[in-house]
Write a protein that holds these residues in place. Structure first.
Motif, PDB file in Angstrom:
ATOM      1  N   TYR A 203       0.827  -1.203   0.000  1.00 24.50           N
ATOM      2  CA  TYR A 203       0.000   0.000   0.000  1.00 24.50           C
ATOM      3  C   TYR A 203       0.864   1.257   0.000  1.00 24.50           C
ATOM      4  N   ALA A 204       1.941   1.249   0.766  1.00 19.47           N
ATOM      5  CA  ALA A 204       2.832   2.413   0.821  1.00 19.47           C
ATOM      6  C   ALA A 204       3.443   2.692  -0.547  1.00 19.47           C
ATOM      7  N   PHE A 205       3.881   1.644  -1.221  1.00 22.31           N
ATOM      8  CA  PHE A 205       4.469   1.799  -2.551  1.00 22.31           C
ATOM      9  C   PHE A 205       3.453   2.354  -3.543  1.00 22.31           C
ATOM     10  N   TYR A 206       2.217   1.884  -3.442  1.00 25.36           N
ATOM     11  CA  TYR A 206       1.181   2.193  -4.420  1.00 25.36           C
ATOM     12  C   TYR A 206       0.477   3.521  -4.153  1.00 25.36           C
ATOM     13  N   LEU A 207       0.375   3.916  -2.896  1.00 23.95           N
ATOM     14  CA  LEU A 207      -0.450   5.066  -2.537  1.00 23.95           C
ATOM     15  C   LEU A 207       0.323   6.261  -1.997  1.00 23.95           C
ATOM     16  N   LYS A 208       1.595   6.128  -1.674  1.00 20.46           N
ATOM     17  CA  LYS A 208       2.386   7.219  -1.115  1.00 20.46           C
ATOM     18  C   LYS A 208       3.428   7.677  -2.132  1.00 20.46           C
ATOM     19  N   PRO A 209       3.202   8.815  -2.803  1.00 20.93           N
ATOM     20  CA  PRO A 209       4.120   9.260  -3.861  1.00 20.93           C
ATOM     21  C   PRO A 209       5.515   9.584  -3.316  1.00 20.93           C
ATOM     22  N   ASP A 210       6.526   9.185  -4.073  1.00 17.80           N
ATOM     23  CA  ASP A 210       7.915   9.515  -3.746  1.00 17.80           C
ATOM     24  C   ASP A 210       8.502  10.236  -4.961  1.00 17.80           C
ATOM     25  N   PHE A 211       8.336  11.563  -5.001  1.00 14.91           N
ATOM     26  CA  PHE A 211       8.760  12.324  -6.177  1.00 14.91           C
ATOM     27  C   PHE A 211      10.288  12.423  -6.278  1.00 14.91           C
ATOM     28  N   LYS A 212      10.988  12.360  -5.159  1.00 15.46           N
ATOM     29  CA  LYS A 212      12.453  12.367  -5.213  1.00 15.46           C
ATOM     30  C   LYS A 212      12.965  11.124  -5.931  1.00 15.46           C
ATOM     31  N   ALA A 213      12.390   9.990  -5.593  1.00 13.85           N
ATOM     32  CA  ALA A 213      12.781   8.755  -6.265  1.00 13.85           C
ATOM     33  C   ALA A 213      12.383   8.780  -7.738  1.00 13.85           C
ATOM     34  N   LEU A 214      11.287   9.483  -8.041  1.00 14.47           N
ATOM     35  CA  LEU A 214      10.841   9.595  -9.432  1.00 14.47           C
ATOM     36  C   LEU A 214      11.883  10.300 -10.289  1.00 14.47           C
ATOM     37  N   VAL A 215      12.462  11.368  -9.758  1.00 13.50           N
ATOM     38  CA  VAL A 215      13.450  12.151 -10.510  1.00 13.50           C
ATOM     39  C   VAL A 215      14.789  11.438 -10.583  1.00 13.50           C
ATOM     40  N   SER A 216      15.196  10.810  -9.486  1.00 17.25           N
ATOM     41  CA  SER A 216      16.534  10.215  -9.420  1.00 17.25           C
ATOM     42  C   SER A 216      16.540   8.712  -9.681  1.00 17.25           C
ATOM     43  N   GLU A 218      15.746   4.894 -11.614  1.00 22.00           N
ATOM     44  CA  GLU A 218      16.355   4.201 -12.755  1.00 22.00           C
ATOM     45  C   GLU A 218      15.897   4.766 -14.088  1.00 22.00           C
ATOM     46  N   HIS A 219      14.620   5.130 -14.226  1.00 18.24           N
ATOM     47  CA  HIS A 219      14.073   5.543 -15.516  1.00 18.24           C
ATOM     48  C   HIS A 219      14.078   7.056 -15.710  1.00 18.24           C
ATOM     49  N   GLY A 220      14.055   7.829 -14.642  1.00 16.93           N
ATOM     50  CA  GLY A 220      14.071   9.276 -14.778  1.00 16.93           C
ATOM     51  C   GLY A 220      12.693   9.846 -15.040  1.00 16.93           C
ATOM     52  N   LEU A 221      12.604  11.170 -14.948  1.00 20.34           N
ATOM     53  CA  LEU A 221      11.318  11.847 -15.026  1.00 20.34           C
ATOM     54  C   LEU A 221      10.689  11.725 -16.409  1.00 20.34           C
ATOM     55  N   TRP A 222      11.477  11.968 -17.488  1.00 20.86           N
ATOM     56  CA  TRP A 222      10.899  11.970 -18.829  1.00 20.86           C
ATOM     57  C   TRP A 222      10.365  10.604 -19.217  1.00 20.86           C
ATOM     58  N   ASP A 223      11.142   9.552 -18.986  1.00 18.77           N
ATOM     59  CA  ASP A 223      10.681   8.215 -19.333  1.00 18.77           C
ATOM     60  C   ASP A 223       9.391   7.866 -18.582  1.00 18.77           C
ATOM     61  N   THR A 224       9.303   8.319 -17.336  1.00 18.63           N
ATOM     62  CA  THR A 224       8.108   8.050 -16.544  1.00 18.63           C
ATOM     63  C   THR A 224       6.903   8.797 -17.103  1.00 18.63           C
ATOM     64  N   ILE A 225       7.098  10.058 -17.487  1.00 19.17           N
ATOM     65  CA  ILE A 225       6.010  10.839 -18.087  1.00 19.17           C
ATOM     66  C   ILE A 225       5.560  10.207 -19.398  1.00 19.17           C
ATOM     67  N   TYR A 226       6.514   9.804 -20.216  1.00 17.00           N
ATOM     68  CA  TYR A 226       6.190   9.159 -21.489  1.00 17.00           C
ATOM     69  C   TYR A 226       5.390   7.872 -21.263  1.00 17.00           C
ATOM     70  N   ALA A 227       5.820   7.052 -20.288  1.00 13.60           N
ATOM     71  CA  ALA A 227       5.118   5.806 -19.995  1.00 13.60           C
ATOM     72  C   ALA A 227       3.710   6.078 -19.481  1.00 13.60           C
ATOM     73  N   ALA A 228       3.545   7.111 -18.661  1.00 13.47           N
ATOM     74  CA  ALA A 228       2.222   7.453 -18.129  1.00 13.47           C
ATOM     75  C   ALA A 228       1.287   7.914 -19.242  1.00 13.47           C
TER      76      ALA A 228
END
Length: 497
Positions: A203-216, A218-228
């Protein structure tokens, strides 16, 4: 002019559940949790929800509006609404081809889930260790061409059987039952996993956003935005007329923006609920969240076994039953689109269209099934892969985004149906009205198409690399131009006769 003899849906609920059934499928209950796990959890989900609104909603309203205004399937919808002399209807053939291509591999994959439901209910996996469960999928399912063909045929029979019974008695009634059962099963499973020890980390992984981990990460911010963007776009089955056909069956009592919001809401509910089932269960039993296909077929049977021989069989059977309902609801909805095409184009009866398309689909889907085993040597390079991967690439990476772009432009530019015609149809009836201010008009005409093109090009770069992608795009454009040219020549020759 409205077709007074056209079949119609029996109820607003039927329209909503049928449209939602087309959108809800393996992309929600299988791919969404996998992609969410791959790209970091809750932060990815928030970005995905944003793109559902800014891309998915307007394209869906466009498809519904084209369908309801024309009262035709993609066989003739653009011809009914386009200005005289314009060629928007050239896309008709590509749209129906997209429906065929989607079902050519989708029926095979849907058969996996149906098979696993019966096997789980029958206790096949009780007492198996991890290696045996993996082998059951690799050798006993994907590696066995007879098994794949049999279950593919079962899915095709169910799909066209529903279409043969008619729009209200078959397609609408069966989809209502399936979708209602799907919602109940998912809610029950989500409640059940909440009481499993160790589920909290999921639940923590799925419901609690970690934006620092998003930017830093493995995939980075752009790849994540593209995938979304890609997930939000493709989960709604937009761009090939799969939603347009149901717009053609609905009456004018309700405005289309509200209906689109409800369909997207149901689609999103299933995707989010799938995550609420899978991530807590994976955390509780140590299953890797980004296991892809193995998450459903090679990992989760271990989870169900750990619940005990009786409870595990029951929960596992219900899990694969809801996966089967999600897949079959899409199959039935897309088959209805395929069946409606020759009915509108050539005046075929429903029974004739069902019979001919039933035979055609068996033939067309067979290569995807055989390509997973005895035809596995047929390969389309490292960038694409097997036969089913090629079919998926043509649909997901090409026809869906470009088709959605065509729908957006057709509904907003003067050379197409136009903004006034589109908004008048969208706003007919009671309910939420489509925003008609200048900012929204500019966004839909210019900005949203640019976003779609960015997703399209970025997808090619992601698959083929920055150097090869432009070459492949040029070759694809040449191929499309050649198909249009040959089709035009054939049409002229036939008209002269």
């Amino acid at each position: 002019m409205e077709n007074q003899n056209r079949e119609s849906l029996g109820s607003r609920l039927g329209f909503l559940l049928l449209s939602a059934g087309c959108a809800i499928g393996l992309g929600n209950v299988w791919r969404f949790p996998y992609i969410t796990g791959k790209y970091g959890g809750a932060a990815f989900v928030l970005i995905y929800l944003v793109f559902l609104v800014i891309l998915g909603l307007p394209v869906m309203v466009c498809e519904f509006a084209v369908g309801r205004a024309s009262r035709k399937s993609m066989a003739a919808a653009f011809e009914e609404l386009e200005p005289q002399g314009k060629k928007w209807h050239w896309y008709n053939g590509f749209a129906v081809a997209g429906n065929y291509l989607l079902m050519m591999f989708y029926t095979v994959v849907s058969g996996w889930f149906l098979k696993y439901f019966f096997q789980m209910a029958g206790g096949k996996f009780v007492g198996m260790d991890g290696d045996a469960i993996v082998n059951a999928f690799v050798s006993g399912t994907v590696g066995d061409y007879k098994t794949l063909l049999i279950w593919m045929l079962v899915v095709i029979v169910i799909g066209f059987g529903a279409c043969f019974l008619g729009l209200q008695k078959g397609v609408e009634r069966i989809t209502k039952i399936m979708m209602s059962a799907l919602f109940v099963i998912m809610v029950c499973l989500a409640i059940y996993v909440a009481f499993i020890k160790g589920a909290g980390a999921g639940y923590a992984f799925y419901l609690k956003p970690d934006f620092k981990a998003l930017v830093s990460g493995e995939h980075g911010l752009w790849d994540t935005i593209y995938a979304a963007m890609g997930q939000a776009f493709f989960t709604l089955s937009l761009g090939i007329g799969s939603m347009e056909i149901f717009g053609s069956y609905i009456d004018k009592k309700y405005s289309l923006t509200g209906e689109a919001l409800r369909v997207i809401g149901l689609d999103t509910f299933v995707a989010i609920c799938a995550g609420l089932i899978i991530f807590p269960a994976c955390a509780a039993f140590g299953v890797e969240a980004s296991s892809g296909a193995g998450l459903a077929f090679m990992s989760l049977p271990n989870v169900f076994n750990s619940m005990g021989p009786v409870v595990g069989r029951i929960v596992g059977a219900f899990f694969f039953l809801f996966m089967s309902f999600a897949a079959l609801s899409t199959v039935i909805a897309v088959f209805e689109n395929i069946v409606a095409f020759p009915m509108d184009k050539f005046g075929w009866s429903r029974s004739k269209s069902v019979l001919i398309n039933f035979i055609a689909m068996i033939v067309l889907a067979t290569p995807a099934a055989l390509g997973m085993n005895i035809w596995s040597g047929v390969h389309f390079g490292a960038h694409i892969g097997s036969i089913d991967a090629l079919e998926d690439f043509i649909v997901s990476q090409n026809l869906l985004p470009l088709g959605s772009l065509i729908f957006l432009l057709f509904c907003t530019v003067k050379a197409g149906w136009g903004w006034d015609g589109f908004t008048a149809e969208a706003d007919t009836g009671d309910g939420i009205k489509f925003p008609k201010n200048t900012l929204i008009k500019v966004y839909l005409r210019f900005i949203a198409p640019v976003i779609i093109l960015v997703v399209f090009v970025a997808g090619y770069i992601d698959i083929f690399g920055a150097k090869t992608a432009p070459i492949v795009l040029v070759l694809m454009a040449v191929l499309v131009a050649a198909i249009i040219f040959v089709g035009t020549m054939i049409k002229k020759a036939l008209s002269k006769k």
